[in-house]
Scaffold this motif. Structure first.
Motif, mmCIF file in Angstrom:
data_model
loop_
_atom_site.group_PDB
_atom_site.id
_atom_site.type_symbol
_atom_site.label_atom_id
_atom_site.label_comp_id
_atom_site.label_asym_id
_atom_site.label_seq_id
_atom_site.Cartn_x
_atom_site.Cartn_y
_atom_site.Cartn_z
ATOM 1 N N VAL A 185 42.382 39.048 37.622
ATOM 2 C CA VAL A 185 43.077 37.880 38.188
ATOM 3 C C VAL A 185 43.942 38.305 39.373
ATOM 4 C CG1 VAL A 185 44.846 36.134 37.737
ATOM 5 C CG2 VAL A 185 43.027 36.530 36.067
ATOM 6 N N ILE A 186 44.632 39.419 39.222
ATOM 7 C CA ILE A 186 45.483 39.900 40.313
ATOM 8 C C ILE A 186 44.644 40.201 41.558
ATOM 9 C CG2 ILE A 186 46.987 41.783 41.066
ATOM 10 C CD1 ILE A 186 47.974 41.951 38.160
ATOM 11 N N VAL A 187 43.532 40.903 41.359
ATOM 12 C CA VAL A 187 42.660 41.223 42.500
ATOM 13 C C VAL A 187 42.113 39.948 43.126
ATOM 14 C CG1 VAL A 187 40.490 42.315 43.197
ATOM 15 C CG2 VAL A 187 42.043 43.505 41.646
ATOM 16 N N PHE A 188 41.709 38.997 42.302
ATOM 17 C CA PHE A 188 41.172 37.733 42.812
ATOM 18 C C PHE A 188 42.201 37.024 43.692
ATOM 19 C CE2 PHE A 188 40.242 33.191 42.529
ATOM 20 C CZ PHE A 188 38.889 33.164 42.838
ATOM 21 N N HIS A 226 30.449 35.719 43.220
ATOM 22 C CA HIS A 226 29.993 37.075 42.925
ATOM 23 C C HIS A 226 31.163 37.940 42.431
ATOM 24 C CE1 HIS A 226 26.441 35.837 45.194
ATOM 25 N NE2 HIS A 226 25.821 36.883 44.685
ATOM 26 N N ALA A 227 32.331 37.725 43.007
ATOM 27 C CA ALA A 227 33.503 38.492 42.573
ATOM 28 C C ALA A 227 33.846 38.188 41.124
ATOM 29 C CB ALA A 227 34.690 38.178 43.477
ATOM 30 N N VAL A 228 33.853 36.899 40.773
ATOM 31 C CA VAL A 228 34.187 36.492 39.404
ATOM 32 C C VAL A 228 33.141 37.002 38.419
ATOM 33 C CG1 VAL A 228 34.451 34.515 37.857
ATOM 34 C CG2 VAL A 228 35.508 34.475 40.131
ATOM 35 N N VAL A 229 31.871 36.842 38.764
ATOM 36 C CA VAL A 229 30.798 37.324 37.886
ATOM 37 C C VAL A 229 30.889 38.837 37.722
ATOM 38 C CG1 VAL A 229 28.301 37.590 37.631
ATOM 39 C CG2 VAL A 229 29.244 35.417 38.411
ATOM 40 N N GLY A 230 31.139 39.546 38.823
ATOM 41 C CA GLY A 230 31.243 41.000 38.767
ATOM 42 C C GLY A 230 32.404 41.456 37.904
ATOM 43 N N MET A 231 33.570 40.843 38.078
ATOM 44 C CA MET A 231 34.736 41.233 37.292
ATOM 45 C C MET A 231 34.547 40.881 35.818
ATOM 46 S SD MET A 231 37.985 40.482 39.835
ATOM 47 C CE MET A 231 37.576 38.746 40.139
ATOM 48 N N THR A 232 33.880 39.774 35.549
ATOM 49 C CA THR A 232 33.606 39.397 34.163
ATOM 50 C C THR A 232 32.675 40.406 33.502
ATOM 51 O OG1 THR A 232 33.881 37.036 34.685
ATOM 52 C CG2 THR A 232 32.688 37.584 32.658
ATOM 53 N N ALA A 233 31.625 40.789 34.226
ATOM 54 C CA ALA A 233 30.681 41.779 33.702
ATOM 55 C C ALA A 233 31.381 43.112 33.450
ATOM 56 C CB ALA A 233 29.517 41.960 34.676
#
Length: 211
Positions: free
Chosen positions: A195-198, A121-128
């Motif tokens: 990427v940094i937040v991830f 969800h984090a990756v999808v959210g940041m991508t969006a």
């Protein structure tokens, strides 16, 4: 019963106080980071600069929700205005606020969807958020910011196009400026912040409310 209600009220009050403190802290940090910017001459003219101010704002949105992200973004802009001022009568700062919100709000909403809070969800959210902000940045830069900067510094739009062409020879007008300068710059900027937040969020979430 009344004692339980009082205890619950105390807990809620402490929670709200902690949330406000965290928003203020993260917003102030973001405002400082916004002042620490540097150019990417291989991607864009020098007046487009990279900073990492969205990292604390995105952390706020992940930890406390999209509304907290918006408030943190607002604190960031206010801190920046107080510490550095503005060269565009606030137009650039308003645009930065809109860009930040378009980045962290969808990211926070998707990440916290039904309280799942997974890495996916984090990756999808940041991508969006990255894609939405890149699109918004193209339109606002072409129709608002570039004309505003031109007016402020007495420069015709053609001057900006020529500066873009010096970076990428494919630039010949505003449309190609958006495609070959604004799109790669913003994709790079918000992807790097993501990427940094991830990489760091799981390590610091224990001191934040929400996880």
């Amino acid at each position: 019963m009344s004692e339980q209600v009082l205890r619950r009220g105390d807990v809620m009050e402490r929670s709200h106080t902690r949330t406000i403190a965290q928003i203020a802290m993260l917003g102030a940090l973001a405002g400082v980071l916004m002042n620490l910017e540097f150019p990417l001459p291989f991607l864009a003219p020098s007046f487009y600069q990279l900073d990492f101010s969205e990292v604390p704002v995105l952390i706020s949105s992940f930890a406390m929700g999209p509304l907290a992200g918006v408030l943190t973004e607002l604190v960031k802009i206010l801190v920046h205005l107080v510490t550095k001022g503005t060269m565009t009568a606030g137009v650039g700062d308003l645009a930065n606020f809109l860009f930040g919100c378009s980045y962290v709000v969808p990211a926070g909403m998707i990440y916290r969807w039904r309280h799942k809070k997974s890495r996916l969800h984090a990756v999808v959210g940041m991508t969006a958020g990255t894609i939405l902000t890149t699109i918004l940045a193209c339109f606002i830069n072409v129709f608002v910011l570039l004309p505003a900067y031109g007016e402020a510094f007495g420069m015709p739009i053609q001057s900006f196009i020529e500066m873009g062409a010096a970076v990428n020879s494919a630039v010949s007008g505003l449309a190609s400026f958006a495609i070959f300068i604004l799109v790669p710059f913003n994709l790079f900027k918000y992807t790097l912040n993501s990427v940094i937040v991830f990489l760091i969020y799981k390590r610091i979430r224990v001191v934040l409310r929400g996880d």
